[in-house]
Write a protein that holds these residues in place. Structure first.
Motif, PDB file in Angstrom:
ATOM      1  N   ASP A 252     119.386  38.573 -16.982  1.00  0.00           N
ATOM      2  CA  ASP A 252     120.608  39.338 -16.868  1.00  0.00           C
ATOM      3  C   ASP A 252     120.787  40.539 -17.927  1.00  0.00           C
ATOM      4  O   ASP A 252     120.911  40.143 -18.991  1.00  0.00           O
ATOM      5  CB  ASP A 252     121.895  38.834 -16.377  1.00  0.00           C
ATOM      6  N   HIS A 253     120.459  41.777 -17.730  1.00  0.00           N
ATOM      7  CA  HIS A 253     120.822  42.788 -18.751  1.00  0.00           C
ATOM      8  C   HIS A 253     122.241  43.689 -18.183  1.00  0.00           C
ATOM      9  O   HIS A 253     122.025  44.402 -17.008  1.00  0.00           O
ATOM     10  CB  HIS A 253     119.537  43.864 -18.740  1.00  0.00           C
ATOM     11  N   TRP A 254     123.221  43.403 -18.948  1.00  0.00           N
ATOM     12  CA  TRP A 254     124.602  44.038 -18.847  1.00  0.00           C
ATOM     13  C   TRP A 254     124.700  45.616 -19.397  1.00  0.00           C
ATOM     14  O   TRP A 254     124.082  45.666 -20.496  1.00  0.00           O
ATOM     15  CB  TRP A 254     125.873  43.207 -18.951  1.00  0.00           C
ATOM     16  N   ARG A 255     125.666  46.196 -18.858  1.00  0.00           N
ATOM     17  CA  ARG A 255     125.600  47.585 -19.507  1.00  0.00           C
ATOM     18  C   ARG A 255     127.311  47.841 -19.417  1.00  0.00           C
ATOM     19  O   ARG A 255     127.575  47.644 -17.901  1.00  0.00           O
ATOM     20  CB  ARG A 255     124.875  48.690 -18.900  1.00  0.00           C
TER      21      ARG A 255
ATOM     22  N   LYS B 285     125.153  45.299 -13.873  1.00  0.00           N
ATOM     23  CA  LYS B 285     123.940  44.687 -14.610  1.00  0.00           C
ATOM     24  C   LYS B 285     122.540  44.841 -13.831  1.00  0.00           C
ATOM     25  O   LYS B 285     122.838  45.081 -12.651  1.00  0.00           O
ATOM     26  CB  LYS B 285     124.013  42.985 -14.440  1.00  0.00           C
ATOM     27  N   LYS B 286     121.524  44.621 -14.235  1.00  0.00           N
ATOM     28  CA  LYS B 286     120.013  44.649 -13.696  1.00  0.00           C
ATOM     29  C   LYS B 286     119.384  43.270 -14.043  1.00  0.00           C
ATOM     30  O   LYS B 286     119.894  43.020 -15.061  1.00  0.00           O
ATOM     31  CB  LYS B 286     119.327  45.766 -13.751  1.00  0.00           C
TER      32      LYS B 286
ATOM     33  N   ARG C  52     120.331  52.392 -11.356  1.00  0.00           N
ATOM     34  CA  ARG C  52     119.756  51.772 -12.819  1.00  0.00           C
ATOM     35  C   ARG C  52     120.367  50.275 -12.762  1.00  0.00           C
ATOM     36  O   ARG C  52     119.748  49.354 -13.506  1.00  0.00           O
ATOM     37  CB  ARG C  52     120.486  52.424 -13.801  1.00  0.00           C
ATOM     38  N   PHE C  53     121.603  49.826 -12.260  1.00  0.00           N
ATOM     39  CA  PHE C  53     122.203  48.635 -12.495  1.00  0.00           C
ATOM     40  C   PHE C  53     122.647  48.187 -11.146  1.00  0.00           C
ATOM     41  O   PHE C  53     123.908  48.115 -10.796  1.00  0.00           O
ATOM     42  CB  PHE C  53     123.282  48.688 -13.344  1.00  0.00           C
TER      43      PHE C  53
ATOM     44  N   THR D 123     129.107  55.535 -19.823  1.00  0.00           N
ATOM     45  CA  THR D 123     128.542  54.545 -20.192  1.00  0.00           C
ATOM     46  C   THR D 123     128.529  54.203 -21.803  1.00  0.00           C
ATOM     47  O   THR D 123     128.451  55.022 -22.617  1.00  0.00           O
ATOM     48  CB  THR D 123     126.826  54.404 -19.832  1.00  0.00           C
TER      49      THR D 123
ATOM     50  N   ASP E  35     123.156  51.274 -24.977  1.00  0.00           N
ATOM     51  CA  ASP E  35     122.307  50.303 -24.979  1.00  0.00           C
ATOM     52  C   ASP E  35     122.230  49.832 -26.240  1.00  0.00           C
ATOM     53  O   ASP E  35     121.771  50.520 -27.291  1.00  0.00           O
ATOM     54  CB  ASP E  35     120.954  50.571 -24.160  1.00  0.00           C
TER      55      ASP E  35
END
Length: 296
Positions: free
Chosen positions: A7-10, A276-277, A256-257, A34, A37
């Motif tokens: 999981d990649h959160w932003r 997230k993505k 993107r997410f 945003t 990153d």
């Protein structure tokens, strides 16, 4: 963690108050900034914020897949939305996340998720926003997950999930009450068992005389989305919890997410979220081995 699945959160700032977003039941049509990153195998999640001296202080979990635990960072923004700084402000031997920050009687407190320590700990700032001390008088008998406090009707209320199995951590909503912030706290019991939205996910807000609590929809994947719960009857100590509307990932971030959103927190005239993505990456044990051998 499944092989090659991470999981990649932003985090992001939605430029509208939370009550306005709740009434609209949508994050679309509002300006969004945003957060940065922070690099490969790293992310920021669980944002909560406070304004001080005209600056927005965003507290978030900072996580690196090469290490076993999260820490708490603060990102400071000026009134135009320009980031001024970012630094780590709280680290313990155990994992920290969900840094719920709030003000009470002129002081600033943080109640982070720290169930790996076996207890729920309250922190008070010594020098905002960088120095924190544990409030030893805080008396909460459970190692609560994503504990979310609310001062309402002259008393303190806590919405939380027990540190049980994976399913329990994602589907059980408990409510506790105390006359003071430090306690003692009394558990009123389990009020909702629903993986579609029971684990707290942000700031409670009063809209049309109803308490609205953001919760995580964990069906299919952890933190898939946000569902709003309507809570009534606290003043009688007879809570009634009613599942409400869902809030979708903003359209401007969805490409993107597309795979999740699990925080919706109030910070004055703005609201903080994370999306997230689900991506590909080495398993955590391989990353840890690379870090030990190569230091990267």
């Amino acid at each position: 963690m499944p092989f090659l699945r991470t999981d990649h959160w932003r985090c992001a700032i939605v430029h509208a108050p939370l009550a306005e977003l709740v009434e609209a039941a949508s994050l679309n049509g509002f300006p969004i900034t945003t957060l940065p990153d922070i690099g490969d195998h790293r992310f920021l999640a669980d944002p909560f914020g406070l304004w001080r001296d005209g600056k927005l202080h965003v507290f978030a979990e900072a996580f690196d897949y090469r290490h076993p635990k999260g820490t708490i960072d603060v990102l400071i923004y000026d009134g135009t939305g320009r980031m001024l700084s970012r630094e780590s402000v709280l680290e313990e031997p155990w994992h920290l996340s969900y840094p719920f920050v709030f003000e009470h009687e002129g002081e600033v407190f943080m109640l982070p998720e720290a169930s790996a320590s076996g207890r729920l700990s309250l922190y008070r700032t010594k020098s905002f926003p960088r120095e924190w001390e544990r409030v030893e008088a805080f008396d909460f008998p459970e190692a609560a997950i994503d504990a979310t406090p609310l001062h309402y009707a002259g008393r303190w209320w806590m919405f939380w999930t027990p540190a049980g199995s994976k399913v329990e951590r994602q589907s059980l909503l408990n409510i506790s009450v105390a006359d003071t912030l430090t306690g003692p706290w009394k558990n009123l019991g389990l009020f909702l068992n629903d993986r579609a939205g029971a684990r707290p996910a942000g700031t409670p807000v009063v809209v049309d005389r109803k308490i609205i609590l953001p919760t995580q929809d964990c069906q299919g994947t952890y933190g898939r989305g946000i569902r709003l719960l309507e809570i009534e009857g606290l003043e009688r100590e007879l809570p009634k919890v009613t599942p409400g509307l869902t809030v979708s990932i903003p359209a401007t971030l969805r490409r993107r997410f597309p795979d999740g959103m699990h925080t919706l927190s109030a910070a004055g005239q703005v609201t903080l979220i994370d999306v997230k993505k689900i991506g590909l990456g080495p398993k955590r044990d391989l990353l840890n081995m690379k870090h030990r051998i190569f230091g990267a």
